[in-house]
Design a protein around this motif. Structure first.
Motif, PDB file in Angstrom:
ATOM      1  N   MET A 298     132.212   5.854   3.296  1.00 16.99           N
ATOM      2  CA  MET A 298     133.606   5.303   3.990  1.00 16.99           C
ATOM      3  C   MET A 298     134.872   6.142   3.397  1.00 16.99           C
ATOM      4  SD  MET A 298     131.863   2.662   5.520  1.00 16.99           S
ATOM      5  CE  MET A 298     132.996   1.376   5.044  1.00 16.99           C
ATOM      6  N   PHE A 299     135.109   6.569   2.557  1.00 20.72           N
ATOM      7  CA  PHE A 299     136.580   7.117   2.154  1.00 20.72           C
ATOM      8  C   PHE A 299     136.685   8.466   3.217  1.00 20.72           C
ATOM      9  CE2 PHE A 299     139.784   9.722   0.188  1.00 20.72           C
ATOM     10  CZ  PHE A 299     140.428   8.177  -0.246  1.00 20.72           C
ATOM     11  N   ALA A 300     136.193   8.759   3.567  1.00 19.28           N
ATOM     12  CA  ALA A 300     136.601  10.063   4.640  1.00 19.28           C
ATOM     13  C   ALA A 300     136.790   8.758   6.138  1.00 19.28           C
ATOM     14  CB  ALA A 300     135.168  11.093   5.149  1.00 19.28           C
ATOM     15  N   MET A 301     136.234   8.294   6.321  1.00 14.67           N
ATOM     16  CA  MET A 301     136.204   7.341   7.436  1.00 14.67           C
ATOM     17  C   MET A 301     137.814   6.913   7.236  1.00 14.67           C
ATOM     18  SD  MET A 301     132.551   6.248   8.362  1.00 14.67           S
ATOM     19  CE  MET A 301     133.492   5.383   9.848  1.00 14.67           C
ATOM     20  N   LEU A 302     137.580   6.218   6.008  1.00 19.56           N
ATOM     21  CA  LEU A 302     139.324   5.517   5.651  1.00 19.56           C
ATOM     22  C   LEU A 302     140.619   6.432   5.865  1.00 19.56           C
ATOM     23  CD1 LEU A 302     141.499   3.000   5.367  1.00 19.56           C
ATOM     24  CD2 LEU A 302     140.851   4.364   3.148  1.00 19.56           C
ATOM     25  N   ALA A 303     140.403   7.853   5.006  1.00 17.88           N
ATOM     26  CA  ALA A 303     141.814   8.533   4.750  1.00 17.88           C
ATOM     27  C   ALA A 303     141.872   9.431   6.502  1.00 17.88           C
ATOM     28  CB  ALA A 303     141.070   9.859   3.435  1.00 17.88           C
TER      29      ALA A 303
END
Ligand SMILES: [Zn+2]
Ligand SMILES: [Zn+2]
Length: 371
Positions: A298-303
């Protein structure tokens, strides 16, 4: 009417040819004399029984000729050439928006094995019930009773025996790229799995002018085919460091990935290779237990402002998009027929075996005089 059909639900590795009784088309339906039907992985998965009730006649890439119109059918005539796609209600918000693969009633209409009123079009010769209407067609048969929305009229000068796969496999790949992801000129894309759907995606990516098309598969021959269809970079799926290799093709990752596999590890990879603002499209869910539980980072998708996008039937409206795909074929821009292998209907068991083993990319059963 007595028909020949291939029945699933009696065990065995493939549907078995039997004689069945088929009722006349009801209001809003037509009888189609099938000329050919492609075999899709959904047929392989449904044959042992998964979502649909059994016994059932499967098959959902039918192509044939209109033989009889039920009451109230307009827009078709006896003798019209049609290919069959999925069934849909025509009234829900998705259908009204021209996205019938996301019909509110898609599950009962495509996998329910019957009409919404509970009736089926088929029974055994001694009257035992047989499920029909798989994807609104049940086209592993000499004849099929189809709701009118399932049928798409095609020009009569097109080779009907080749057109069935447009209705599922080809539209899933080509529509995924053109209609759903809207890949455009100069974009970059990685396609995971180069079976019939993946190769259609590669052809479509070339057609729209994608700058780099990376194909990933375990099979050398399929990668070679992907290269012929327009892949600019081919990577063996069992190589080390695939993600950095794909990111290295552009130096910053790809704008789009298109995953046709059901392996959780490939779903992870398909997100890993995205550039900033990239979108990962997928057409099969990770198979539970195949390589552990799967969850997106999820962090890679957000960032990166990245998106993960499920795509059914290429998001396409079959009534307009399938004739368009046939036109691309006519112009030499979508040579999907090069991945077809033809089998007489009576050899459905061999066709199923070749589909399972991967020997045939897209087997097509011939029902008519061509068999
Ligand atoms: Zn299919
Ligand atoms: Zn609907």
């Amino acid at each position: 009417m007595r028909i020949t059909a291939a029945l699933s639900g009696k065990g065995g590795p493939a549907p078995q040819l039997v004689e069945l009784e088929q009722e006349e088309p009801r209001a809003g339906e037509m009888r189609i004399r099938l000329v050919a039907t492609g075999i899709c992985h959904t047929d392989l998965h449904e044959h042992p029984g998964r979502h649909s009730p059994q016994p059932i006649v499967l098959g959902h890439e039918g192509a044939g000729v209109v033989e009889k119109l039920g009451e109230g059918v307009t827009g078709f005539e006896v003798g019209d050439h049609v290919i069959l796609s999925g069934n849909s209600c025509g009234r829900c918000p998705s259908c009204l928006a021209g996205r019938p693969t996301y019909c509110d009633l898609a599950m009962p209409l495509c996998f329910g094995g019957k009409r919404l009123d509970g009736s089926t079009a088929l029974c055994g010769t001694s009257g035992d019930a047989v499920h029909s209407h798989f994807f609104g067609q049940s086209s592993f048969a000499s004849h099929s009773i189809v709701p009118v929305r399932t049928a798409v009229k095609m020009a009569k000068d097109l080779p009907l025996e080749k057109l069935g796969p447009l209705g599922c496999g080809v539209v899933t790949g080509a529509g995924g790229v053109i209609e759903a992801l809207k890949v455009g000129f100069g974009d970059t894309i990685a396609v995971f799995g180069t079976g019939g759907v993946g190769l259609s995606a590669v052809m479509a990516a070339k057609l729209v002018g994608a700058k780099r098309i990376v194909a990933v598969d375990l099979d050398e021959q399929r990668l070679e085919m992907a290269r012929e269809f327009g892949a600019t970079d081919c990577i063996k799926g069992d190589e080390d460091d695939i993600a950095p290799k794909i990111r290295g093709v552009t130096g910053r990752g790809v704008d789009f990935s298109f995953n046709t596999t059901n392996a959780g590890s490939v779903h992870t990879l398909a997100l890993d290779v995205l550039a900033m603002n990239g979108t990962a499209g997928f057409v099969a869910a990770p198979l539970p237990g195949k390589d552990g539980p799967w969850a997106p980072q999820m962090f890679a998708m957000l960032a990166g402002g990245r998106q993960l996008r499920g795509i059914l039937g290429g998001d396409a409206n079959p009534q307009t998009f399938l004739p368009q795909l046939a036109e691309y074929w006519r112009q030499g821009k979508l040579p999907f027929d090069r991945m077809l292998s033809f089998y007489p209907f009576a050899e459905i068991e061999r066709a199923f075996a070749d589909a399972h083993s991967g020997k045939a990319i897209k087997p097509v059963l011939l029902m008519g005089e061509n068999a």
